[in-house]
Design a protein around this motif. Structure first.
Motif, PDB file in Angstrom:
ATOM      1  N   GLY A 136       0.782  -1.298   0.123  1.00  0.00           N
ATOM      2  CA  GLY A 136       0.164  -0.126   0.045  1.00  0.00           C
ATOM      3  C   GLY A 136       0.897   1.309   0.022  1.00  0.00           C
ATOM      4  O   GLY A 136       2.102   1.117   0.136  1.00  0.00           O
ATOM      5  N   GLY A 137       0.105   2.189  -0.241  1.00  0.00           N
ATOM      6  CA  GLY A 137       0.992   3.523  -0.232  1.00  0.00           C
ATOM      7  C   GLY A 137       0.220   4.828  -0.992  1.00  0.00           C
ATOM      8  O   GLY A 137      -1.112   4.659  -0.878  1.00  0.00           O
ATOM      9  N   ALA A 171      -9.126   6.389 -10.173  1.00  0.00           N
ATOM     10  CA  ALA A 171      -8.343   5.630  -9.380  1.00  0.00           C
ATOM     11  C   ALA A 171      -8.339   5.357  -7.717  1.00  0.00           C
ATOM     12  O   ALA A 171      -8.114   4.524  -7.466  1.00  0.00           O
ATOM     13  CB  ALA A 171      -6.824   6.221  -9.854  1.00  0.00           C
ATOM     14  N   ALA A 172      -8.690   6.597  -7.289  1.00  0.00           N
ATOM     15  CA  ALA A 172      -8.942   6.449  -5.711  1.00  0.00           C
ATOM     16  C   ALA A 172      -9.917   5.766  -5.670  1.00  0.00           C
ATOM     17  O   ALA A 172      -9.981   4.602  -4.461  1.00  0.00           O
ATOM     18  CB  ALA A 172      -9.117   7.941  -5.456  1.00  0.00           C
ATOM     19  N   LEU A 173     -11.099   5.519  -5.970  1.00  0.00           N
ATOM     20  CA  LEU A 173     -12.294   4.686  -5.987  1.00  0.00           C
ATOM     21  C   LEU A 173     -12.067   3.241  -6.068  1.00  0.00           C
ATOM     22  O   LEU A 173     -12.308   2.673  -5.256  1.00  0.00           O
ATOM     23  CB  LEU A 173     -13.479   5.079  -6.687  1.00  0.00           C
ATOM     24  CG  LEU A 173     -14.160   6.691  -6.474  1.00  0.00           C
ATOM     25  CD1 LEU A 173     -14.985   7.217  -7.315  1.00  0.00           C
ATOM     26  CD2 LEU A 173     -14.699   6.558  -5.001  1.00  0.00           C
ATOM     27  N   GLY A 174     -11.042   3.058  -7.236  1.00  0.00           N
ATOM     28  CA  GLY A 174     -10.936   1.575  -7.561  1.00  0.00           C
ATOM     29  C   GLY A 174      -9.915   0.858  -6.533  1.00  0.00           C
ATOM     30  O   GLY A 174     -10.088  -0.263  -6.519  1.00  0.00           O
ATOM     31  N   TYR A 175      -9.147   1.799  -5.847  1.00  0.00           N
ATOM     32  CA  TYR A 175      -8.116   1.140  -5.055  1.00  0.00           C
ATOM     33  C   TYR A 175      -8.402   1.460  -3.519  1.00  0.00           C
ATOM     34  O   TYR A 175      -7.488   1.161  -2.742  1.00  0.00           O
ATOM     35  CB  TYR A 175      -6.799   1.207  -5.585  1.00  0.00           C
ATOM     36  CG  TYR A 175      -6.771   0.712  -6.903  1.00  0.00           C
ATOM     37  CD1 TYR A 175      -6.563  -0.697  -7.007  1.00  0.00           C
ATOM     38  CD2 TYR A 175      -6.910   1.546  -8.200  1.00  0.00           C
ATOM     39  CE1 TYR A 175      -6.484  -1.351  -8.618  1.00  0.00           C
ATOM     40  CE2 TYR A 175      -6.978   0.825  -9.450  1.00  0.00           C
ATOM     41  CZ  TYR A 175      -6.952  -0.580  -9.500  1.00  0.00           C
ATOM     42  OH  TYR A 175      -6.721  -0.987 -10.747  1.00  0.00           O
ATOM     43  N   ALA A 176      -9.044   2.342  -3.169  1.00  0.00           N
ATOM     44  CA  ALA A 176      -9.568   2.696  -1.759  1.00  0.00           C
ATOM     45  C   ALA A 176      -9.424   1.667  -0.715  1.00  0.00           C
ATOM     46  O   ALA A 176      -8.764   1.663   0.354  1.00  0.00           O
ATOM     47  CB  ALA A 176     -10.576   3.555  -1.565  1.00  0.00           C
ATOM     48  N   ASP A 177      -9.817   0.506  -1.140  1.00  0.00           N
ATOM     49  CA  ASP A 177      -9.874  -0.732  -0.252  1.00  0.00           C
ATOM     50  C   ASP A 177      -8.713  -1.490  -0.387  1.00  0.00           C
ATOM     51  O   ASP A 177      -8.746  -2.695   0.315  1.00  0.00           O
ATOM     52  CB  ASP A 177     -11.220  -1.647  -0.307  1.00  0.00           C
ATOM     53  CG  ASP A 177     -11.332  -1.965  -1.857  1.00  0.00           C
ATOM     54  OD1 ASP A 177     -10.442  -1.810  -2.632  1.00  0.00           O
ATOM     55  OD2 ASP A 177     -11.990  -2.950  -2.208  1.00  0.00           O
TER      56      ASP A 177
END
Ligand code: NAP
Length: 250
Positions: A136-137, A171-177
């Motif tokens: 993560g990052g 991109a934020a929504l796709g990988y927030a979890d």
């Protein structure tokens, strides 16, 4: 030297000059290992040398961000040289000529879109899986005030930077979890070599657009990027951060 980013690897595009250079130097002083990506290899090398003398590890990497293969190699190099990728600053950009839309050359439009928008897609396509693999990052994309408001003389740049604002949210929504935060920063006009490419008359008019009465500095933009890379920003993703001396407030 600080230790806030000790053990973290950062990829910076446009790291050879201006805002990218300021981020490289501040992150190096906080212990990060950095791949300094730029079309201008000499500039990237000189910034890398300066970064290494501050305590961080830095490697210069020549790439055209508008070439997906170059960005694939850049991400692979950052991961293999430093043992993983945690942070990315997708920042390289060009202004393009100033003209009304109907007077804008199609090739100029295409190149501005490629470097300012498509490049961030190519970069994140490779950065995101690498960051997930490393646990993560955080990714910061350099948009502009012109990613939030218009300008009649910069249609390609306005379109590209607005596109980058949306790309960041997607991109934020796709990988927030999955532990990847993605945000955009929106500088007003900043005193960097980019502005030297503007006609003199435009340069003298732009200070007046900032209620604070001056242009910003690259260091002032870098401070926001460092905050978004840090764990202090652990609940922030998909957001836009304006650093513009009041440009967009009126
Ligand atoms: P800068 O001083 O010109 O630095 C940008 C660096 O990116 C330069 O070293 C440049 O190399 C490099 N670059 C250009 N095209 C590239 C490509 N295709 N592949 C790899 N590297 C490339 O600019 P800056 O002012 O720091 O701008 C950084 C970002 O902030 C840009 O995205 C810009 O749109 C954005 N921004 C700037 C301002 C401002 O007023 N300065 C305001 C809002 C947003 P060359 O020198 O060889 O072209």
């Amino acid at each position: 030297m600080g230790q806030e980013f000790n053990g973290k690897t950062l990829l910076v595009t446009g790291g050879g000059s201006g805002i990218g250079e300021a981020v490289v130097l501040k992150m190096a002083a906080e212990g990060a290992s950095i791949l300094v990506v730029d079309l201008n290899e000499e500039a990237a090398s000189s910034v890398s040398t300066a970064a290494s003398s501050l305590g961080g590890r830095a490697i210069a990497f020549r790439a055209d961000v508008a070439n997906p293969e170059d960005m694939k190699r850049a991400v692979e190099t950052a991961s293999s040289e430093f043992g993983g990728l945690h942070l990315a600053f997708n920042n390289a950009g060009i202004g393009g000529p100033l003209s009304l839309l109907a007077d804008t050359d199609v090739n100029d439009y295409t190149r501005v879109m490629e470097v300012n928008l498509h490049a961030a897609f190519y970069a994140m396509r490779y950065e995101i899986p690498a960051i997930i693999a490393a646990g993560g990052g955080s990714i910061v994309n350099t948009s502009s005030v012109l990613g939030l408001v218009g300008d009649p003389l910069a249609a390609p740049y306005v379109a590209a930077k607005h596109g980058l604002t949306g790309l960041t949210k997607a991109a934020a929504l796709g990988y927030a979890d999955q532990g990847v935060r993605v945000n955009s920063i929106h500088p007003g006009y900043i005193d960097t070599p980019l502005l030297e490419k503007l006609p003199e008359k435009s340069y003298s008019n732009i200070v007046a657009k900032h209620p604070i009465g001056r242009l910003g500095t690259a260091a002032e933009i870098a401070e926001m990027a460092l905050f978004l890379f840090s764990d202090k920003a652990s609940f922030i993703t998909g957001s836009q951060f304006t650093i513009d001396g009041g440009y967009t407030a009126r």
